[in-house]
Scaffold this motif. Sequence first.
Motif, PDB file in Angstrom:
ATOM      1  N   ALA A 172       0.812  -1.226   0.000  1.00 52.20           N
ATOM      2  CA  ALA A 172       0.000   0.000   0.000  1.00 52.20           C
ATOM      3  C   ALA A 172       0.846   1.278   0.000  1.00 52.20           C
ATOM      4  CB  ALA A 172      -0.978   0.015   1.177  1.00 52.20           C
ATOM      5  N   GLY A 173       2.107   1.145  -0.418  1.00 48.89           N
ATOM      6  CA  GLY A 173       2.978   2.316  -0.485  1.00 48.89           C
ATOM      7  C   GLY A 173       3.814   2.570   0.749  1.00 48.89           C
ATOM      8  N   TYR A 174       3.650   1.750   1.781  1.00 50.60           N
ATOM      9  CA  TYR A 174       4.456   1.927   2.995  1.00 50.60           C
ATOM     10  C   TYR A 174       5.913   1.548   2.717  1.00 50.60           C
ATOM     11  CZ  TYR A 174       0.353   2.866   5.843  1.00 50.60           C
ATOM     12  OH  TYR A 174      -0.764   3.455   6.374  1.00 50.60           O
ATOM     13  N   PRO A 175       6.839   2.078   3.498  1.00 49.82           N
ATOM     14  CA  PRO A 175       8.272   1.872   3.221  1.00 49.82           C
ATOM     15  C   PRO A 175       8.772   0.503   3.660  1.00 49.82           C
ATOM     16  CG  PRO A 175       8.009   3.287   5.130  1.00 49.82           C
ATOM     17  CD  PRO A 175       6.626   3.071   4.579  1.00 49.82           C
ATOM     18  N   THR A 176       8.264  -0.545   3.041  1.00 48.16           N
ATOM     19  CA  THR A 176       8.740  -1.897   3.310  1.00 48.16           C
ATOM     20  C   THR A 176      10.111  -2.098   2.665  1.00 48.16           C
ATOM     21  OG1 THR A 176       7.697  -2.758   1.310  1.00 48.16           O
ATOM     22  CG2 THR A 176       6.375  -2.784   3.337  1.00 48.16           C
ATOM     23  N   LYS A 177      10.757  -3.174   3.024  1.00 45.69           N
ATOM     24  CA  LYS A 177      12.074  -3.485   2.459  1.00 45.69           C
ATOM     25  C   LYS A 177      12.011  -3.590   0.941  1.00 45.69           C
ATOM     26  CE  LYS A 177      15.820  -6.891   2.843  1.00 45.69           C
ATOM     27  NZ  LYS A 177      16.247  -8.157   3.514  1.00 45.69           N
ATOM     28  N   ASP A 178      10.979  -4.262   0.438  1.00 44.40           N
ATOM     29  CA  ASP A 178      10.841  -4.431  -1.013  1.00 44.40           C
ATOM     30  C   ASP A 178      10.573  -3.103  -1.710  1.00 44.40           C
ATOM     31  OD1 ASP A 178      11.260  -7.108  -0.719  1.00 44.40           O
ATOM     32  OD2 ASP A 178       9.150  -7.685  -0.920  1.00 44.40           O
ATOM     33  N   HIS A 179       9.761  -2.263  -1.086  1.00 42.15           N
ATOM     34  CA  HIS A 179       9.457  -0.965  -1.691  1.00 42.15           C
ATOM     35  C   HIS A 179      10.704  -0.083  -1.744  1.00 42.15           C
ATOM     36  CE1 HIS A 179       6.654   2.843  -1.691  1.00 42.15           C
ATOM     37  NE2 HIS A 179       7.402   2.749  -2.774  1.00 42.15           N
ATOM     38  N   LEU A 180      11.467  -0.070  -0.665  1.00 42.47           N
ATOM     39  CA  LEU A 180      12.692   0.737  -0.636  1.00 42.47           C
ATOM     40  C   LEU A 180      13.711   0.234  -1.649  1.00 42.47           C
ATOM     41  CD1 LEU A 180      13.022   1.201   3.236  1.00 42.47           C
ATOM     42  CD2 LEU A 180      12.383   2.941   1.558  1.00 42.47           C
TER      43      LEU A 180
END
Length: 208
Positions: A172-180
């Motif tokens: 949902a756009g939160y700064p997870t490891k994968d998103h970063l």
Amino acid sequence: MKQAPDFSFELSAQARGLVRVAGVDEVGRGPLCGPVTAAAVVLDPANIPPGLNDSKKLTARRRAELAALIWASADCAVAHASVEEIDAINILQASHLAMCRAVAALGMPPDHVLVDGNRLPRDLRLSAEPVVKGDGRSLSIAAASIIAKQARDLLMVDLAQQHPGYGWEKNAGYPTKDHLAALLNLGVTPVHRRSFRPVYNILCKQYL
């Protein structure tokens, strides 16, 4: 065992002659991308869906079920503040802007507004009170939290299809490891919040 939300805040307002009470909540202050989303809900006291609670305490399936029941039985509205507005006025003010828009979009203006949190939006020109941890205390705010969460999650799934690789359909756009990691590998998209530090830092490095 923690107590479930109830209708006591609403009944207290109604006892003061404030009959039409709206609960308001927002979701999406922490993500690195996408809008912040707010919902306003005026429940029908005679037809409150059973099992309403803080959206974070519900499974995705249960949230979806309850959201459908809330839309069918209550006066609901959803509104957003854009990434551009978040970057221009800061996330708190953008959250309050989305809340005011949601209240204004209701079918009829409420007599009183229960706002999740410890602050009232400065542009909310109605009788209102802040309710700390309101999504776990007020049924109207709990309903708003469910509607807002469901709406924003669906929006992020749509954005994930437009910008694949960041995992927004899951994070949902939160700064997870994968998103970063995707931010570093794929770069910043037009829907990333440039005022948020992880995004800002990447943009700064590009111009060094």
